[in-house]
Design a protein around this motif. Structure first.
Motif, PDB file in Angstrom:
ATOM      1  N   ILE A  64       0.846  -1.184   0.000  1.00  0.00           N
ATOM      2  CA  ILE A  64       0.000   0.000   0.000  1.00  0.00           C
ATOM      3  C   ILE A  64       0.884   1.238   0.000  1.00  0.00           C
ATOM      4  CG2 ILE A  64      -1.936  -1.126   1.176  1.00  0.00           C
ATOM      5  CD1 ILE A  64      -0.977   0.105   3.776  1.00  0.00           C
ATOM      6  N   ALA A 213      -3.704  -7.615   7.926  1.00  0.00           N
ATOM      7  CA  ALA A 213      -4.564  -7.193   6.817  1.00  0.00           C
ATOM      8  C   ALA A 213      -5.727  -6.347   7.318  1.00  0.00           C
ATOM      9  CB  ALA A 213      -5.075  -8.423   6.073  1.00  0.00           C
ATOM     10  N   ASN A 214      -6.342  -6.756   8.436  1.00  0.00           N
ATOM     11  CA  ASN A 214      -7.467  -5.993   8.992  1.00  0.00           C
ATOM     12  C   ASN A 214      -7.027  -4.602   9.444  1.00  0.00           C
ATOM     13  OD1 ASN A 214      -9.233  -8.092   8.558  1.00  0.00           O
ATOM     14  ND2 ASN A 214      -9.180  -8.849  10.660  1.00  0.00           N
ATOM     15  N   THR A 217      -6.304  -2.258   6.515  1.00  0.00           N
ATOM     16  CA  THR A 217      -7.521  -1.879   5.800  1.00  0.00           C
ATOM     17  C   THR A 217      -8.374  -0.892   6.579  1.00  0.00           C
ATOM     18  OG1 THR A 217      -7.563  -4.043   4.705  1.00  0.00           O
ATOM     19  CG2 THR A 217      -9.604  -2.781   4.702  1.00  0.00           C
ATOM     20  N   HIS A 218      -8.408  -1.043   7.897  1.00  0.00           N
ATOM     21  CA  HIS A 218      -9.387  -0.290   8.690  1.00  0.00           C
ATOM     22  C   HIS A 218      -8.803   0.843   9.524  1.00  0.00           C
ATOM     23  CE1 HIS A 218     -11.508  -4.202   8.002  1.00  0.00           C
ATOM     24  NE2 HIS A 218     -12.507  -3.372   7.778  1.00  0.00           N
ATOM     25  N   ARG A 221     -10.100   4.202   8.773  1.00  0.00           N
ATOM     26  CA  ARG A 221     -11.553   4.259   8.828  1.00  0.00           C
ATOM     27  C   ARG A 221     -12.093   4.354  10.250  1.00  0.00           C
ATOM     28  NH1 ARG A 221     -12.977  -0.658   4.539  1.00  0.00           N
ATOM     29  NH2 ARG A 221     -11.703   0.133   2.799  1.00  0.00           N
TER      30      ARG A 221
END
Length: 230
Positions: A64, A213-214, A217-218, A221
């Motif tokens: 990323i 990964a979680n 990704t979050h 957010r």
């Protein structure tokens, strides 16, 4: 549907040294058969310890675009040396000691290095008056709970590990910015591996990769993190 997982808790065993006693020498010598039997029993007792696993694995960095931030990170001893013990409930069961601490640090180091422009490991816990380096914020991860299931408990030929994390994002003086929780899950079929220890290790590695990964990704957010980033 996942089978119910068995809760694993930290275990602390205290050993007490018995008071010394004066032994009176005996003129009667033990037969060789008795000595051999005692040695055999001692060997069996030593060999009946818990199954031990020190989790080891590979954790590639995320693919990323890093955030333009200098992120501090603080791993306390409970995290960096995380270990759980589950005692056998019957003679047919086995006790387990699984150490995830080194693997936790390895995975989070690789993850954060790929998520942020720069990562700084703090030498002191964030708090008022601490001489920590100049960073944008400090991340403090905690392993709040760990559950696991093995085939002997579920009659399903799958090893599973589930972890719940709690994260604190604070300033260098310890002022809270955000706090949130996250879960991760890993499993592996018994058919893929040759031993129970290998299966538990791989399930833990999969759970750690799922956590990475979680988080990647979050992170942006989380509502309080979104407010801080703006």
């Amino acid at each position: 549907m996942r089978p119910p997982l068995m809760r694993a808790t930290r275990y602390l065993r205290t050993y007490r040294t018995p008071d010394a006693q004066t032994l009176v020498p005996s003129r009667r010598l033990f037969p060789l058969e008795t000595i051999a039997l005692a040695a055999l029993l001692l060997g069996l007792l030593v060999g009946c310890g818990p199954n031990k696993v020190v989790v080891q694995g590979n954790f590639p960095p995320p693919l990323i675009e890093p955030l333009p931030l200098t992120m501090g990170v603080w791993f306390d001893d409970n995290f960096a040396k995380h270990e759980f013990f589950d005692e056998a409930k019957s003679k047919r069961d086995s006790s387990w000691v699984v150490n995830t601490g080194a693997a936790q640090v390895q995975m989070w180091d690789a993850l954060l290095a790929g998520m942020f422009a720069q990562v700084v490991h703090l030498k002191e816990q964030p708090g008022p008056g601490q001489s920590n380096p100049d960073v944008d914020a400090v991340l403090i991860p905690h392993v709040e709970e760990l559950q696991y299931a093995i085939p002997a408990q579920t009659n399903v030929k799958v090893y599973e590990i589930w972890m719940r994390y709690r994260f604190e994002l604070v300033t260098t003086d310890g002022t809270p910015i955000a706090q949130w929780t996250m879960t991760s899950y890993g499993k592996t079929p018994t058919a893929l591996l040759q031993s129970d220890q290998d299966a538990v290790n791989l399930a833990a590695v999969m759970a750690l990769r799922d956590a990475g990964a979680n988080f990647a990704t979050h992170f942006a957010r989380v509502p309080a993190v979104q407010d801080w980033l703006q």
